[in-house]
Scaffold this motif. Sequence first.
Motif, mmCIF file in Angstrom:
data_model
loop_
_atom_site.group_PDB
_atom_site.id
_atom_site.type_symbol
_atom_site.label_atom_id
_atom_site.label_comp_id
_atom_site.label_asym_id
_atom_site.label_seq_id
_atom_site.Cartn_x
_atom_site.Cartn_y
_atom_site.Cartn_z
ATOM 1 N N HIS A 21 0.852 -1.197 0.000
ATOM 2 C CA HIS A 21 0.000 0.000 0.000
ATOM 3 C C HIS A 21 0.887 1.246 0.000
ATOM 4 O O HIS A 21 2.030 1.196 0.488
ATOM 5 N N TYR A 23 0.974 3.639 1.865
ATOM 6 C CA TYR A 23 1.317 4.173 3.182
ATOM 7 C C TYR A 23 2.549 3.506 3.802
ATOM 8 O O TYR A 23 3.003 3.944 4.856
ATOM 9 N N ASP A 37 -3.575 1.654 -4.068
ATOM 10 C CA ASP A 37 -4.539 1.894 -2.987
ATOM 11 C C ASP A 37 -5.288 0.584 -2.697
ATOM 12 O O ASP A 37 -5.044 -0.444 -3.345
ATOM 13 N N PHE A 60 -6.450 -6.220 7.535
ATOM 14 C CA PHE A 60 -7.650 -6.415 6.711
ATOM 15 C C PHE A 60 -7.279 -6.614 5.236
ATOM 16 O O PHE A 60 -8.017 -7.245 4.479
ATOM 17 N N MET A 61 -6.137 -6.075 4.820
ATOM 18 C CA MET A 61 -5.703 -6.231 3.427
ATOM 19 C C MET A 61 -5.274 -7.675 3.150
ATOM 20 O O MET A 61 -5.634 -8.250 2.123
ATOM 21 N N TYR A 109 -16.965 -0.513 4.416
ATOM 22 C CA TYR A 109 -15.660 -0.048 3.924
ATOM 23 C C TYR A 109 -14.695 -1.223 4.045
ATOM 24 O O TYR A 109 -14.707 -1.936 5.055
ATOM 25 N N ASN A 111 -11.822 -1.353 4.862
ATOM 26 C CA ASN A 111 -11.032 -1.236 6.090
ATOM 27 C C ASN A 111 -11.841 -1.778 7.260
ATOM 28 O O ASN A 111 -12.285 -1.039 8.137
ATOM 29 N N SER A 126 -12.412 3.621 -0.763
ATOM 30 C CA SER A 126 -12.608 5.061 -0.962
ATOM 31 C C SER A 126 -12.620 5.409 -2.455
ATOM 32 O O SER A 126 -13.119 6.439 -2.846
ATOM 33 N N HIS A 172 -6.304 10.058 10.020
ATOM 34 C CA HIS A 172 -6.964 11.130 9.253
ATOM 35 C C HIS A 172 -7.818 12.036 10.139
ATOM 36 O O HIS A 172 -7.968 13.219 9.854
ATOM 37 N N HIS A 195 -8.035 13.018 1.504
ATOM 38 C CA HIS A 195 -8.628 11.673 1.542
ATOM 39 C C HIS A 195 -9.981 11.775 2.267
ATOM 40 O O HIS A 195 -10.081 12.480 3.282
ATOM 41 N N GLU A 197 -11.343 10.023 4.367
ATOM 42 C CA GLU A 197 -11.339 9.630 5.781
ATOM 43 C C GLU A 197 -11.115 10.848 6.684
ATOM 44 O O GLU A 197 -11.212 10.747 7.909
ATOM 45 N N SER A 211 -9.406 8.854 -3.090
ATOM 46 C CA SER A 211 -8.537 7.818 -2.515
ATOM 47 C C SER A 211 -7.068 8.190 -2.741
ATOM 48 O O SER A 211 -6.766 9.151 -3.458
ATOM 49 N N THR A 212 -6.166 7.424 -2.192
ATOM 50 C CA THR A 212 -4.744 7.734 -2.376
ATOM 51 C C THR A 212 -4.370 7.713 -3.864
ATOM 52 O O THR A 212 -3.653 8.598 -4.332
HETATM 53 P P1 13P Z 1 -7.237 3.925 0.142
HETATM 54 O O1 13P Z 1 -6.193 2.911 -0.070
HETATM 55 O O2 13P Z 1 -8.567 3.436 -0.352
HETATM 56 O O3 13P Z 1 -6.900 5.267 -0.393
HETATM 57 O O4 13P Z 1 -7.476 4.048 1.727
HETATM 58 C C1 13P Z 1 -6.590 4.563 2.587
HETATM 59 C C2 13P Z 1 -6.414 3.785 3.813
HETATM 60 O O5 13P Z 1 -6.606 4.231 4.890
HETATM 61 C C3 13P Z 1 -5.944 2.442 3.688
HETATM 62 O O6 13P Z 1 -5.868 1.926 4.915
#
Ligand code: 13P
Length: 301
Positions: A21, A23, A37, A60-61, A109, A111, A126, A172, A195, A197, A211-212
Amino acid sequence: MTVREEIEQLKQEKNAVILAHYYVRPEVQEIADYIGDSFYLSKIAAGLKEQTIVFCGVSFMGESAKVLSPGKTVLMPDASADCAMAHMADAETIRRMREKYDDLAVVCYINSTAELKRHSDVCVTSANAVKIVKALPNRNIFFIPDRNLAHFVSQMVPEKNFVYNEGYCPVHEKMSREEILRAKEAHPDAEVLTHPECPEAVCEISDYIGSTSGIIHYAEESSAGEFIVCTESGVRHELEKRCPDKKFYFTETEPLCMDMKTITPEKILHVLKTGDNEVCLDEVLREQSKKPLEKMLELAE
Ligand code: 13P
Ligand code: SF4
């Protein structure tokens, strides 16, 4: 051999692929075969040819990847990397809402835990939430767990009645309107990319909400040269890679998801060597949580 060379060698030997991801740390993004994303990664995870998926993201991913590809081995570099928001709803509240509202769709969602997904009608990310909620025949929408994303979607789909849940992303949620206004004052030509969130007060003063991946694409396409970015600061790596001539500013308290940051190249190497931290799901739970995920992939087409 360097850690990266060892990872490359083990990937070949074990027929493995690395997903990450935006992040996660830059050095992890650099090692990944696919980076994106949540929506992109769930689509990719459903159709990979390799036997082992190393998922550089939160639990969760990895769960979603296992649900969509049950025959694959899914390894998490750090088993403790979790998303706080993924637990901020419960089955009992869903049951009560189903009793209270007729014509209700429970929109979950991505997540969220597999346990929450199993009680839901459809998943969203998102990147596709607006499209999917619009496509649902139901008038009442119980959106879990994130109230901020729910609010954003409700504004884009005013014809539906939204029932909110009090979940949020701690990373966020911390972003405030005041600090964005201060950043705008310091960089008056910058566009604000946010974003969904983030709290409503931040979304209200943004030029783009998405989304990202949406944020990255918007920055690439925009004629602006400067941006105030309201999301986790891991996206800086891809933004600067794709737009080397543009400037990106983050909020004063640079938002960090510490769970995403626990993942390191050394931990990737470790799970590739040992097979540790494999995602295992109960078969009934897997089957039940697959339905809303597959419905998402179908409706997002
Ligand atoms: P996206 O990957 O959908 O932008 O969501 C951000 C996020 O918080 C992922 O945990
Ligand atoms: Fe969860 Fe927020 Fe971290 Fe995303 S940034 S994984 S929503 S805690």
